[in-house]
Enzyme design. Structure first.
Site, PDB file in Angstrom:
ATOM      1  N   GLN A 103       0.840  -1.194   0.000  1.00  0.00           N
ATOM      2  CA  GLN A 103       0.000   0.000   0.000  1.00  0.00           C
ATOM      3  C   GLN A 103       0.882   1.255   0.000  1.00  0.00           C
ATOM      4  O   GLN A 103       0.400   2.357  -0.155  1.00  0.00           O
ATOM      5  CB  GLN A 103      -0.896   0.006   1.242  1.00  0.00           C
ATOM      6  N   HIS A 121      -1.363   1.494  -4.347  1.00  0.00           N
ATOM      7  CA  HIS A 121      -1.741   2.912  -4.233  1.00  0.00           C
ATOM      8  C   HIS A 121      -0.818   3.838  -5.025  1.00  0.00           C
ATOM      9  O   HIS A 121      -0.780   5.052  -4.780  1.00  0.00           O
ATOM     10  CB  HIS A 121      -1.772   3.324  -2.752  1.00  0.00           C
ATOM     11  N   CYS A 153       2.412  17.984 -23.566  1.00  0.00           N
ATOM     12  CA  CYS A 153       1.189  18.708 -23.932  1.00  0.00           C
ATOM     13  C   CYS A 153       0.935  19.930 -23.050  1.00  0.00           C
ATOM     14  O   CYS A 153      -0.022  20.664 -23.288  1.00  0.00           O
ATOM     15  CB  CYS A 153       0.003  17.758 -23.872  1.00  0.00           C
ATOM     16  N   GLY A 190       2.614  -4.378   9.043  1.00  0.00           N
ATOM     17  CA  GLY A 190       2.592  -2.931   9.200  1.00  0.00           C
ATOM     18  C   GLY A 190       1.422  -2.224   8.564  1.00  0.00           C
ATOM     19  O   GLY A 190       1.570  -1.140   8.000  1.00  0.00           O
ATOM     20  N   THR A 191       0.234  -2.842   8.634  1.00  0.00           N
ATOM     21  CA  THR A 191      -0.955  -2.135   8.152  1.00  0.00           C
ATOM     22  C   THR A 191      -2.044  -2.153   9.214  1.00  0.00           C
ATOM     23  O   THR A 191      -2.197  -3.149   9.926  1.00  0.00           O
ATOM     24  CB  THR A 191      -1.496  -2.707   6.826  1.00  0.00           C
ATOM     25  N   SER A 192      -2.799  -1.069   9.317  1.00  0.00           N
ATOM     26  CA  SER A 192      -3.891  -0.996  10.294  1.00  0.00           C
ATOM     27  C   SER A 192      -5.110  -1.771   9.790  1.00  0.00           C
ATOM     28  O   SER A 192      -6.087  -1.933  10.516  1.00  0.00           O
ATOM     29  CB  SER A 192      -4.261   0.469  10.534  1.00  0.00           C
ATOM     30  N   ASN A 216       2.754  -6.678  13.665  1.00  0.00           N
ATOM     31  CA  ASN A 216       2.321  -5.327  14.004  1.00  0.00           C
ATOM     32  C   ASN A 216       2.487  -5.113  15.506  1.00  0.00           C
ATOM     33  O   ASN A 216       2.120  -6.000  16.276  1.00  0.00           O
ATOM     34  CB  ASN A 216       0.842  -5.141  13.620  1.00  0.00           C
ATOM     35  N   PRO A 217       3.009  -3.975  15.933  1.00  0.00           N
ATOM     36  CA  PRO A 217       3.131  -3.749  17.382  1.00  0.00           C
ATOM     37  C   PRO A 217       1.762  -3.725  18.067  1.00  0.00           C
ATOM     38  O   PRO A 217       1.662  -3.991  19.249  1.00  0.00           O
ATOM     39  CB  PRO A 217       3.805  -2.381  17.487  1.00  0.00           C
TER      40      PRO A 217
HETATM   41  N1  APR Z   1       6.447  -2.396  12.245  1.00  0.00           N
HETATM   42  C1  APR Z   1       5.234  -2.939  11.919  1.00  0.00           C
HETATM   43  N2  APR Z   1       4.056  -2.269  12.027  1.00  0.00           N
HETATM   44  C2  APR Z   1       4.120  -1.001  12.510  1.00  0.00           C
HETATM   45  C3  APR Z   1       5.336  -0.378  12.892  1.00  0.00           C
HETATM   46  C4  APR Z   1       6.536  -1.126  12.735  1.00  0.00           C
HETATM   47  N3  APR Z   1       7.723  -0.636  13.043  1.00  0.00           N
HETATM   48  N4  APR Z   1       5.064   0.881  13.337  1.00  0.00           N
HETATM   49  C5  APR Z   1       3.698   1.025  13.236  1.00  0.00           C
HETATM   50  N5  APR Z   1       3.148  -0.103  12.747  1.00  0.00           N
HETATM   51  C6  APR Z   1       1.726  -0.378  12.452  1.00  0.00           C
HETATM   52  C7  APR Z   1       0.726   0.434  13.251  1.00  0.00           C
HETATM   53  O1  APR Z   1       0.419  -0.204  14.471  1.00  0.00           O
HETATM   54  C8  APR Z   1      -0.480   0.461  12.303  1.00  0.00           C
HETATM   55  O2  APR Z   1      -1.318  -0.666  12.527  1.00  0.00           O
HETATM   56  O3  APR Z   1       1.526  -0.014  11.101  1.00  0.00           O
HETATM   57  C9  APR Z   1       0.163   0.344  10.907  1.00  0.00           C
HETATM   58  C10 APR Z   1       0.126   1.608  10.062  1.00  0.00           C
HETATM   59  O4  APR Z   1      -1.217   1.881   9.795  1.00  0.00           O
HETATM   60  P1  APR Z   1      -1.631   3.160   8.919  1.00  0.00           P
HETATM   61  O5  APR Z   1      -0.904   4.338   9.377  1.00  0.00           O
HETATM   62  O6  APR Z   1      -3.127   3.185   8.919  1.00  0.00           O
HETATM   63  O7  APR Z   1      -1.066   2.813   7.464  1.00  0.00           O
HETATM   64  P2  APR Z   1      -1.655   1.820   6.356  1.00  0.00           P
HETATM   65  O8  APR Z   1      -2.366   0.669   6.961  1.00  0.00           O
HETATM   66  O9  APR Z   1      -0.557   1.515   5.430  1.00  0.00           O
HETATM   67  O10 APR Z   1      -2.725   2.774   5.619  1.00  0.00           O
HETATM   68  C11 APR Z   1      -3.402   2.292   4.495  1.00  0.00           C
HETATM   69  O11 APR Z   1      -4.363   4.441   4.077  1.00  0.00           O
HETATM   70  O12 APR Z   1      -3.929   6.633   4.268  1.00  0.00           O
HETATM   71  C12 APR Z   1      -4.115   5.632   3.355  1.00  0.00           C
HETATM   72  O13 APR Z   1      -3.257   5.357   1.171  1.00  0.00           O
HETATM   73  C13 APR Z   1      -2.872   5.415   2.507  1.00  0.00           C
HETATM   74  O14 APR Z   1      -1.764   3.348   1.934  1.00  0.00           O
HETATM   75  C14 APR Z   1      -2.370   4.056   2.971  1.00  0.00           C
HETATM   76  C15 APR Z   1      -3.621   3.390   3.483  1.00  0.00           C
END
Ligand code: APR
Length: 254
Positions: A103, A121, A153, A190-192, A216-217
Site C-alpha cells: 500500500q 496505491h 502537452c 505494518g498495516t492498520s 504489528n506492534p
Molecule cells: N512495524 C510494523 N508495524 C508497525 C510499525 C513497525 N515498526 N510501526 C507502526 N506499525 C503499524 C501500526 O500499528 C499500524 O497498525 O503499522 C500500521 C500503520 O497503519 P496506517 O498508518 O493506517 O497505514 P496503512 O495501513 O498503510 O494505511 C493504508 O491508508 O492513508 C491511506 O493510502 C494510505 O496506503 C495508505 C492506506
C-alpha cells in the site's frame, strides 16, 4: 508465549511452502523514519486528507497538493530501507513464488532489491499527465515547478498515487486478489487493515486456506482472523523469523 516458541510451528509450515504473498503498509517503513498515517505522529493526525489527498483538493488547489507531496518526497528521498524490507527482498530468492503487495508509495521495497512488487496505491516518484495519462518517473526534490506540467502537452501533472475516493488500477487489484487467494502463506506487515480494498486481501487468503501471519506492534481488526499475530516491529520480527528459517534444521521436518 515467547516468539521462539510461537515461531516453531510456523517455521515448519514455511519450510514446506512454495507460494508466499506479503501485504505491507506504512508500518514497514516506520523504522526508516517515514511517518505512518494513523499512528501517534501519523500524517492524518496533522493534515486533513480531504484537503490534500483527494481529486477535489487537487482541482481546488494543485499548488498546495504538490507542495505537500514535494515535502513527503523530500522526507522519503532522504530515508533508507530497513531490515524489514531487506528480509522480504531476500525471501524473494528463497521461496519459489514470492510477491509483495504494498500500500506504500515510497518505493523502499524496490530500493531494498525486491522486484515482484504490486503497488496498490501508486508511487510518489511517478507523475501522471492529467490529459494524456502518460506516467513519468522523476526523483528530483524539490520539484522544479509548482505545480509541474507535462513536457509534451503542457497539461497539469498529478502524483501517480490513488487518492481517497478513487479506484485502484483494475488489473493491479485483480492480480493482488489472485496472488492472495493462491498463496499458501500470507504475511500482513505494518498495516492498520482499515483501508479497502487492501484490507480484504488477507481475508481472501484465509478463505482460500492460506496460513495468515500478522506482524504489528498493535492489534488490528484483522487480528482475530489470522493464524499468527506477532506483536512487534517489522524490522525486528522479520529478521527473527528469517534467522529461524535459515538456521533451523530441515531434517527436523522428516
Ligand atoms: N512495524 C510494523 N508495524 C508497525 C510499525 C513497525 N515498526 N510501526 C507502526 N506499525 C503499524 C501500526 O500499528 C499500524 O497498525 O503499522 C500500521 C500503520 O497503519 P496506517 O498508518 O493506517 O497505514 P496503512 O495501513 O498503510 O494505511 C493504508 O491508508 O492513508 C491511506 O493510502 C494510505 O496506503 C495508505 C492506506
Amino acid at each position: 508465549m515467547d516468539i521462539q516458541t510461537e515461531l516453531t510451528p510456523l517455521i515448519h509450515i514455511l519450510r514446506k511452502t512454495s507460494r508466499v504473498t506479503v501485504l505491507t503498509g506504512a508500518g514497514i517503513s516506520a523504522e526508516s523514519g517515514i511517518p505512518t498515517f494513523r499512528g501517534e505522529e501519523g500524517l492524518w493526525k496533522t493534515y486533513r486528507a480531504e484537503e490534500l489527498a483527494t481529486l477535489a483538493a487537487f482541482i481546488r488547489n494543485p499548488k498546495l497538493v504538490w507542495e505537500w507531496y514535494d515535502w513527503r518526497r523530500g522526507i522519503i528521498g532522504s530515508k533508507e530501507y530497513n531490515a524489514g524490507h531487506e528480509v522480504l527482498s531476500r525471501w524473494e530468492k528463497l521461496f519459489p513464488t514470492f510477491h509483495v503487495i504494498t500500500q506504500n508509495i515510497d518505493g523502499l521495497h524496490q530500493k531494498a532489491g525486491s522486484r515482484n512488487i504490486l503497488e496498490l496505491h501508486g508511487n510518489i516518484w511517478k507523475l501522471r499527465c492529467t490529459k494524456e495519462e502518460t506516467v513519468i518517473e522523476d526523483h528530483s526534490t524539490p520539484l522544479n515547478e509548482f505545480p509541474p506540467h507535462c513536457l509534451d502537452c503542457g497539461a497539469l501533472l498529478r502524483p501517480h498515487v490513488v487518492w481517497f475516493g478513487e479506484s485502484l488500477d483494475a488489473s493491479i487489484l485483480q492480480s493482488a486478489f489472485a496472488l492472495s487467494s493462491s498463496c499458501e502463506v500470507m504475511f500482513v506487515v505494518g498495516t492498520s487493515a482499515v483501508v479497502q480494498p487492501a484490507a480484504s486481501l488477507p481475508i481472501a487468503a484465509a478463505n482460500a486456506g492460506a496460513t495468515v501471519v500478522e506482524v504489528n506492534p498493535d492489534p488490528t481488526p484483522l487480528t482475530p482472523y489470522v493464524d499468527y499475530s506477532f506483536r512487534g516491529k517489522a524490522g525486528e520480527i522479520l529478521p527473527v523469523i528469517d534467522g529461524k528459517l535459515s538456521f533451523s534444521n530441515p531434517d527436523e521436518e522428516k
